[in-house]
Scaffold this motif. Structure first.
Motif, short mmCIF file in Angstrom:
data_model
loop_
_atom_site.label_atom_id
_atom_site.label_comp_id
_atom_site.label_asym_id
_atom_site.label_seq_id
_atom_site.Cartn_x
_atom_site.Cartn_y
_atom_site.Cartn_z
N TYR A 199 0.99 -1.28 0.05
CA TYR A 199 0.01 0.10 -0.01
C TYR A 199 0.82 1.25 -0.16
CZ TYR A 199 -3.48 -3.44 1.23
OH TYR A 199 -4.33 -4.53 1.17
N PRO A 200 0.45 2.32 -0.19
CA PRO A 200 1.02 3.50 -0.29
C PRO A 200 1.59 4.17 0.67
CG PRO A 200 -1.14 4.14 -0.94
CD PRO A 200 -1.13 2.53 -0.74
N GLU A 201 1.03 3.99 1.94
CA GLU A 201 1.41 4.31 3.23
C GLU A 201 2.65 3.86 3.69
OE1 GLU A 201 -3.08 4.85 2.95
OE2 GLU A 201 -1.67 3.28 2.66
N PRO A 202 3.55 4.20 4.11
CA PRO A 202 4.78 3.69 4.79
C PRO A 202 4.68 2.84 5.91
CG PRO A 202 5.25 6.08 5.02
CD PRO A 202 3.88 5.86 4.15
N ASP A 203 3.59 3.13 6.50
CA ASP A 203 3.39 2.36 7.89
C ASP A 203 2.49 1.26 7.76
OD1 ASP A 203 1.30 4.23 7.46
OD2 ASP A 203 1.02 4.64 9.70
N GLU A 204 1.66 1.02 6.77
CA GLU A 204 0.77 0.23 6.35
C GLU A 204 1.61 -1.05 6.21
OE1 GLU A 204 -3.38 -0.82 5.69
OE2 GLU A 204 -2.37 0.51 7.10
N PRO A 205 1.19 -2.15 6.96
CA PRO A 205 1.81 -3.60 6.66
C PRO A 205 1.08 -4.17 5.55
CG PRO A 205 0.27 -3.57 8.52
CD PRO A 205 0.18 -2.33 8.37
N LEU A 206 1.77 -5.01 4.70
CA LEU A 206 1.22 -5.75 3.72
C LEU A 206 0.33 -6.53 4.01
CD1 LEU A 206 2.53 -8.53 3.30
CD2 LEU A 206 4.71 -7.48 2.77
N SER A 207 -0.68 -7.05 3.16
CA SER A 207 -1.71 -7.79 3.07
C SER A 207 -1.21 -9.21 2.39
CB SER A 207 -3.04 -7.39 2.71
OG SER A 207 -3.52 -6.28 3.46
N VAL A 208 -1.48 -10.17 3.18
CA VAL A 208 -1.10 -11.52 2.54
C VAL A 208 -2.43 -12.56 2.57
CG1 VAL A 208 0.40 -13.66 2.88
CG2 VAL A 208 1.30 -11.43 3.57
N TYR A 209 -2.74 -12.77 1.32
CA TYR A 209 -3.97 -13.73 1.05
C TYR A 209 -3.27 -15.00 0.60
CZ TYR A 209 -6.91 -9.89 2.02
OH TYR A 209 -7.82 -9.00 2.63
N VAL A 210 -4.01 -16.06 0.88
CA VAL A 210 -3.74 -17.47 0.46
C VAL A 210 -5.06 -18.05 -0.05
CG1 VAL A 210 -1.51 -17.81 1.74
CG2 VAL A 210 -3.91 -18.49 2.58
N GLU A 211 -4.98 -18.80 -1.03
CA GLU A 211 -6.08 -19.68 -1.63
C GLU A 211 -6.12 -21.26 -1.21
OE1 GLU A 211 -6.98 -19.00 -5.61
OE2 GLU A 211 -6.80 -16.50 -5.44
N SER A 212 -7.23 -21.59 -0.85
CA SER A 212 -7.25 -23.28 -0.72
C SER A 212 -8.75 -23.46 -1.15
CB SER A 212 -7.02 -23.51 0.90
OG SER A 212 -7.80 -22.91 1.61
N TYR A 213 -9.01 -24.65 -0.55
CA TYR A 213 -10.38 -25.36 -0.92
C TYR A 213 -11.60 -24.51 -0.22
CZ TYR A 213 -8.73 -29.31 -3.36
OH TYR A 213 -8.02 -30.29 -4.32
N ASN A 214 -10.85 -23.98 0.85
CA ASN A 214 -11.89 -23.15 1.67
C ASN A 214 -12.16 -21.76 1.32
OD1 ASN A 214 -12.39 -25.18 3.67
ND2 ASN A 214 -10.74 -24.56 4.81
N GLY A 215 -11.62 -21.24 0.26
CA GLY A 215 -11.57 -20.14 -0.33
C GLY A 215 -10.39 -19.14 -0.13
N THR A 216 -10.37 -17.93 -0.33
CA THR A 216 -9.39 -17.00 -0.26
C THR A 216 -9.41 -16.34 1.36
OG1 THR A 216 -9.62 -16.05 -2.30
CG2 THR A 216 -8.52 -14.63 -0.92
N ARG A 217 -8.58 -16.49 2.06
CA ARG A 217 -8.38 -16.05 3.37
C ARG A 217 -7.08 -15.11 3.67
NH1 ARG A 217 -5.02 -18.70 6.91
NH2 ARG A 217 -3.90 -20.35 6.17
N VAL A 218 -7.26 -14.35 4.44
CA VAL A 218 -6.14 -13.19 4.91
C VAL A 218 -5.36 -13.91 6.06
CG1 VAL A 218 -7.42 -12.10 6.69
CG2 VAL A 218 -5.66 -10.81 5.34
N VAL A 219 -3.88 -13.60 5.87
CA VAL A 219 -2.87 -14.05 7.10
C VAL A 219 -2.78 -12.96 7.94
CG1 VAL A 219 -1.00 -15.50 7.39
CG2 VAL A 219 -2.27 -16.21 5.61
N GLU A 220 -2.84 -13.02 9.03
CA GLU A 220 -2.38 -11.73 9.90
C GLU A 220 -1.36 -12.13 11.00
OE1 GLU A 220 -6.31 -9.00 10.00
OE2 GLU A 220 -6.55 -10.90 10.90
N ASP A 221 -1.01 -13.30 11.10
CA ASP A 221 0.06 -13.89 12.05
C ASP A 221 1.39 -13.37 11.48
OD1 ASP A 221 0.73 -15.81 14.35
OD2 ASP A 221 2.34 -16.39 12.50
N LYS A 222 2.28 -12.56 12.51
CA LYS A 222 3.42 -12.06 11.96
C LYS A 222 4.17 -12.85 11.37
CE LYS A 222 2.92 -7.78 14.24
NZ LYS A 222 3.78 -6.39 15.35
N ARG A 223 4.46 -14.03 12.08
CA ARG A 223 5.25 -15.22 11.73
C ARG A 223 4.84 -15.83 10.46
NH1 ARG A 223 5.66 -20.69 12.49
NH2 ARG A 223 7.91 -21.58 13.04
#
Length: 286
Positions: free
Chosen positions: A227-251
């Motif tokens: 994203y354009p804001e320097p303090d905004e963390p990136l968003s991570v999405y993965v796809e599986s049989y359960n659909g698209t889900r966001v991953v928020e755990d830092k590790r």
């Protein structure tokens, strides 16, 4: 106002959360002082709900927010109170995928890794329709197949958005070129489309070739949004049989980012990728 979570609401929640912690109050205690529900406070902090401004102002008041914190919070509230991204055909999309689409619409950069199929943002409408027909149990309701082509075209408009087109760096497993979706003629058109879009200045298209061997993304597609804001963390999405889900755990975010970077390290160059796509198109589908 957008229904459900949005990136702007989550930014507001991240702004308020440390103020709550500094005040030493639990969400239930804040709610009692403001005369609102605990769910309202919890959902504000998680970015799932935007309370009415008088309620938000009361929350900031009982937390004894500074003038600067209130001013920034008000600006974030106003931003969250506006529909930043309108997604067509939203009623046919799973909630996880809808959240992804809204985030993608605000992103400046997208890094993707697809181990089996052509990435959605690069799919022809016919390709997407065929996928919908073959996987109806995984789509979000009636009518998706008929609207799949329009949904893909809407996403692809991000690549020509002005004045700031989405910067796309797509890694595609070579196997996706050989997986015949629909007819041979359709695959020839799809690969030609890849070559056309891949020639755009804001698009980097690279293949994870068979020669590279195994890598860490054989469990589903992966997308990283910047994203354009320097303090905004990136968003991570993965796809599986359960659909698209966001991953928020830092590790997990760190691990998935490393998987993308490792795959990129061994992927073919843009020029080698274009040559391989031409070879497969002409030899297999020509």
């Amino acid at each position: 106002m957008a229904v459900g979570t949005t990136r702007a609401k989550r930014r507001l929640g991240r702004h308020v959360k440390p103020i709550v912690e500094r005040a030493g109050l639990k969400p239930a205690e804040v709610a009692a002082l403001v005369k609102t529900s605990k769910d309202t406070v919890n959902r504000l902090l998680s970015g799932d709900h935007l309370p009415r401004y008088p309620t938000f102002l009361a929350i900031m008041t009982v937390l004894r927010a500074t003038e600067a914190e209130l001013a920034e919070g008000t600006a974030l509230w106003e931003r969250a109170n506006v529909d930043a991204v309108v997604v067509e055909h939203a009623s046919t999309l799973w909630s996880g995928y809808l959240r992804f689409r809204m985030d993608e619409g605000e992103a400046t950069g997208e890094r993707s890794l697809d181990p089996a199929l052509i990435p959605g943002i690069l799919q022809l409408g016919e390709y997407a329709e065929e996928l919908g027909r073959r996987s109806q149990a995984l789509t979000a309701g009636k009518g998706w197949t008929a609207q799949a082509a329009a949904e893909r075209r809407e996403r692809q408009r991000l690549l020509s958005r002005q004045p700031h087109p989405l910067q796309l760096h797509a890694l595609i497993d070579e196997a996706a070129l050989y997986r015949t979706v629909g007819s041979r003629e359709l695959m020839a058109r799809q690969l030609t489309h890849l070559l056309t879009v891949g020639a755009q200045e804001n698009v980097t298209l690279r293949l994870a070739s068979f020669d590279a061997g195994a890598y860490g993304a054989h469990f589903g597609a992966l997308v990283l949004l910047d994203y354009p804001e320097p303090d905004e963390p990136l968003s991570v999405y993965v796809e599986s049989y359960n659909g698209t889900r966001v991953v928020e755990d830092k590790r997990a975010v760190g691990m998935l980012t490393a998987i993308w970077e490792e795959a990129a390290q061994f992927a073919l160059s843009r020029e080698q990728t274009a040559q391989r796509i031409r070879e497969v198109r002409d030899a297999r589908y020509g």
